[in-house]
Design a protein around this motif. Structure first.
Motif, PDB file in Angstrom:
ATOM      1  N   ASN A   9     -21.442 -12.247  15.947  1.00  0.00           N
ATOM      2  CA  ASN A   9     -20.514 -11.955  17.039  1.00  0.00           C
ATOM      3  C   ASN A   9     -21.194 -10.949  17.968  1.00  0.00           C
ATOM      4  OD1 ASN A   9     -18.513 -10.745  18.623  1.00  0.00           O
ATOM      5  ND2 ASN A   9     -16.928 -11.211  17.088  1.00  0.00           N
ATOM      6  N   PRO A  10     -21.521 -11.360  19.204  1.00  0.00           N
ATOM      7  CA  PRO A  10     -22.297 -10.467  20.081  1.00  0.00           C
ATOM      8  C   PRO A  10     -21.519  -9.208  20.450  1.00  0.00           C
ATOM      9  CG  PRO A  10     -21.652 -12.488  21.232  1.00  0.00           C
ATOM     10  CD  PRO A  10     -21.200 -12.649  19.825  1.00  0.00           C
ATOM     11  N   GLU A  11     -20.208  -9.267  20.369  1.00  0.00           N
ATOM     12  CA  GLU A  11     -19.420  -8.078  20.736  1.00  0.00           C
ATOM     13  C   GLU A  11     -19.473  -7.006  19.653  1.00  0.00           C
ATOM     14  OE1 GLU A  11     -15.435  -9.086  21.992  1.00  0.00           O
ATOM     15  OE2 GLU A  11     -16.286 -10.601  23.357  1.00  0.00           O
ATOM     16  N   THR A  12     -19.329  -7.453  18.402  1.00  0.00           N
ATOM     17  CA  THR A  12     -19.308  -6.475  17.302  1.00  0.00           C
ATOM     18  C   THR A  12     -20.701  -6.275  16.717  1.00  0.00           C
ATOM     19  OG1 THR A  12     -18.938  -8.202  15.662  1.00  0.00           O
ATOM     20  CG2 THR A  12     -16.973  -7.188  16.637  1.00  0.00           C
ATOM     21  N   ASN A  13     -21.593  -7.211  17.008  1.00  0.00           N
ATOM     22  CA  ASN A  13     -22.930  -7.232  16.393  1.00  0.00           C
ATOM     23  C   ASN A  13     -22.870  -7.406  14.869  1.00  0.00           C
ATOM     24  OD1 ASN A  13     -25.572  -7.460  17.063  1.00  0.00           O
ATOM     25  ND2 ASN A  13     -26.029  -5.280  16.763  1.00  0.00           N
ATOM     26  N   HIS A  14     -21.779  -7.990  14.396  1.00  0.00           N
ATOM     27  CA  HIS A  14     -21.648  -8.327  12.975  1.00  0.00           C
ATOM     28  C   HIS A  14     -21.410  -9.825  12.855  1.00  0.00           C
ATOM     29  CE1 HIS A  14     -21.569  -4.215  11.650  1.00  0.00           C
ATOM     30  NE2 HIS A  14     -20.529  -3.924  12.410  1.00  0.00           N
ATOM     31  N   TYR A  15     -21.653 -10.349  11.659  1.00  0.00           N
ATOM     32  CA  TYR A  15     -21.374 -11.768  11.435  1.00  0.00           C
ATOM     33  C   TYR A  15     -19.883 -11.982  11.179  1.00  0.00           C
ATOM     34  CZ  TYR A  15     -26.197 -13.327  11.364  1.00  0.00           C
ATOM     35  OH  TYR A  15     -27.466 -13.662  11.723  1.00  0.00           O
TER      36      TYR A  15
END
Lengths: 250, 313
Positions: free
Chosen positions: B251-257
């Motif tokens: 997820n580019p917003e959270t930088n988490h999967y």
């Protein structure tokens, strides 16, 4: 290649390998957690010793590896002693088997550290330190079981009686023994009998265990490639993956 | 009144990151939580020996046999540290084992899944130990001294376990077609159980808030789970393995999967005893314990006799 040195390394390596395998079968089944740790330690040492001897055997033979000798050799080409093939009936059997072998190993390796074969003496100098610890542990347990309760004494006595016949093979000389003795590589097996007996009987007597009568058990021995029925099952399990996937490397 | 004062002082110590030691005053609930958590952790190490012991006699090379044996031995050692840490709270090991055998104490449910192929030795090391490490690294900062110190020692060995597992996966992923299939099959079966190891979502977790306040836990289930997922995905992709979750993406917003919803029905079903191996694992442990009774009795009798002999000498 010296066939007899190869054969000799197989005998020692295979015996440690198969005993270590039996110890592996006992994983997570010990009476207390501390003993799970201790016996696995012994198993690991034996596996390391097996690997050292099988590596040397593989080099002597050429074009093979310790893994190939372990996982792709046929049963009749194994040279392990019958005693190490016996099953894990209960803690008394496992311990007695270990004690008898520890005494044998200490007697044998005390000679092998002075072997004319530098490789064998080198492996043995490392191994003897481990073996001394193994024997200390198994001797302590023989005393605990022998002198603990009447029940533990009986169970230990039973295991000693049942396993005693397999000790005969340890001291039989075959052509390999004669050759090793001649080359000052290893002692005659028959020469180990007296010191072994002294070691074993003094501990057993201290533990109130009767030493069984000596008896000749069989004319066919593991060191000559004739095995117990147990070995086939051990190898079927141990060699299962490399035989099922012959092209794979692991 | 007295207790309230003690409670305030206790919380002050916790807030200042001063470790609580066995003889220090502690709230009864803190003690009970630790007894439950540390013994559950110890049981997990011990029960965890079984699924790996299942492949010890079939390890396909001398090297892998040696490493697996050493790893299982480490687990027995971890169990021992943890039982000792738990014993400092006033309960004997024999009692912990009895609670385990009676089903009153739990262990990590992941060990109720069967190890079906050699690749499972890779997946268990890589994923299961990998998940455990994330949790254990965090627990090095737990507020109870003996538990925190046990964790420091355990973490050192666990990182070796995870590398051992990953090494098997690398070997299989670069091996024959059959070995690659074996590796993929293991990932398919172990991915979700390893995600579930972190326990229920924070919103559903019964013990979380108080444990965080007392710093028994240092981070929440979901935080730890996300950290594990983020670091593991990259490793799996590197090996060319596919994770059994179509919604797994960065997820580019959270930088988490992001990941799919977890099947909590399966989780609770296994916790409640209906996993493939629950009965098998527990019965194995009970049998070994009962089979060893005469040996323990002999050892105790011998120790008593030896003590008497020493005293009279």
């Amino acid at each position: 290649m010296n066939d007899k040195i190869f054969d000799y390394c197989l005998r020692i390596g295979d015996s440690s390998l198969i005993l270590s395998h039996r110890i592996g079968e006992y994983c997570s089944k010990a009476p207390i957690l501390e003993e799970d740790l201790a016996i696995t330690n012994v198993g690991l040492d034996l596996l390391g010793q097996a690997e050292s001897f099988l590596n040397y055997a593989a080099e002597l033979k050429g074009n093979t590896t310790a893994d190939e000798l372990t996982f792709k050799r046929k049963e009749k080409d194994f040279r392990c002693l019958h005693l190490v093939q016996t099953p894990n009936i209960d803690f008394a059997f496992i311990l007695t088997r270990q004690f008898l072998i520890d005494c044998y190993h200490q007697t044998l390796f005390n000679q092998l550290i002075n072997s004319q074969d530098e490789r064998i003496s080198g492996i043995s100098k490392k191994a003897i330190k481990e073996i001394n610890y193994h024997l200390k542990r198994s001797t302590e347990w023989i005393l605990r079981l022998g002198l603990g309760t009447d029940h533990s004494n009986q169970r230990l006595q039973n295991a000693v009686n049942e396993l005693w016949m397999y000790t005969d093979e340890l001291f039989i000389d075959n052509e390999t023994d004669i050759k090793m003795d001649k080359l000052n590589i290893g002692p005659l097996s028959s020469s180990l009998k007296n010191p072994w007996e002294q070691l074993v009987t003094s501990t057993l007597r201290s533990a109130s265990i009767e030493v069984p009568e000596a008896n000749l058990y069989s004319l066919q021995y593991g060191k000559n490639g004739f095995h117990t029925e147990y070995l086939g099952y051990i190898l079927a399990e141990m060699q299962h993956l490399p035989l099922l996937y012959p092209d794979a490397s692991w | 009144m007295e207790d309230e004062k003690k409670l305030i002082q206790f919380q002050q110590k916790i807030d200042q990151d001063i470790k609580i030691e066995p003889r220090d005053w502690m709230p009864e609930k803190y003690r009970q939580t630790l007894i439950r958590q540390i013994s559950q952790h110890a049981h997990s190490e011990i029960i965890g020996m079984q699924p790996e012991g299942n492949w010890l006699t079939r390890a396909p090379s001398l090297r892998s046999k040696k490493i697996l044996m050493a790893k299982i031995q480490d687990e027995a050692g971890h169990g021992l540290y943890l039982y000792c840490a738990a014993e400092t709270l006033g309960i004997k090991r024999e009692q912990f084992l009895q609670w385990l055998h009676e089903g009153k104490a739990k262990y990590s449910s992941v060990f109720n899944y069967p190890t079906l192929t050699w690749a499972d030795m890779g997946a268990v090391g890589w994923l299961v130990d990998g998940a455990a490490i994330v949790n254990q690294v965090s627990l090095q900062g737990t507020s109870y001294g003996p538990y925190a110190r046990a964790m420091v020692k355990i973490c050192m060995e666990e990182s070796f376990h995870q590398r051992q597992g990953f090494e098997i996966m690398v070997q299989l992923a670069n091996g024959t077609k059959e070995q690659k299939e074996m590796a993929q099959d293991a990932v398919n079966r172990w991915w979700w159980p390893s995600i579930m190891m972190f326990g229920p979502h924070d919103s559903e977790s019964a013990h979380s808030n108080q444990s965080l306040k007392w710093k028994i836990k240092r981070e929440s289930n979901d935080e730890l789970r996300q950290r594990f997922i983020d670091k593991t995905i990259e490793q799996g992709h590197h090996l060319g393995l596919i994770f059994p979750d179509p919604n797994l993406k960065l997820n580019p917003e959270t930088n988490h999967y992001d990941y799919s919803p977890i099947d909590w029905d399966e989780f609770w079903n296994v916790v409640k005893g209906n996993g493939a191996g629950n009965r098998q694992r527990l019965n194995h442990h009970i049998k070994a314990h009962e089979d060893g009774k005469w040996v323990r009795e002999a050892a105790i009798a011998y120790a008593k006799k030896s003590n008497l002999k020493q005293k009279s000498a």
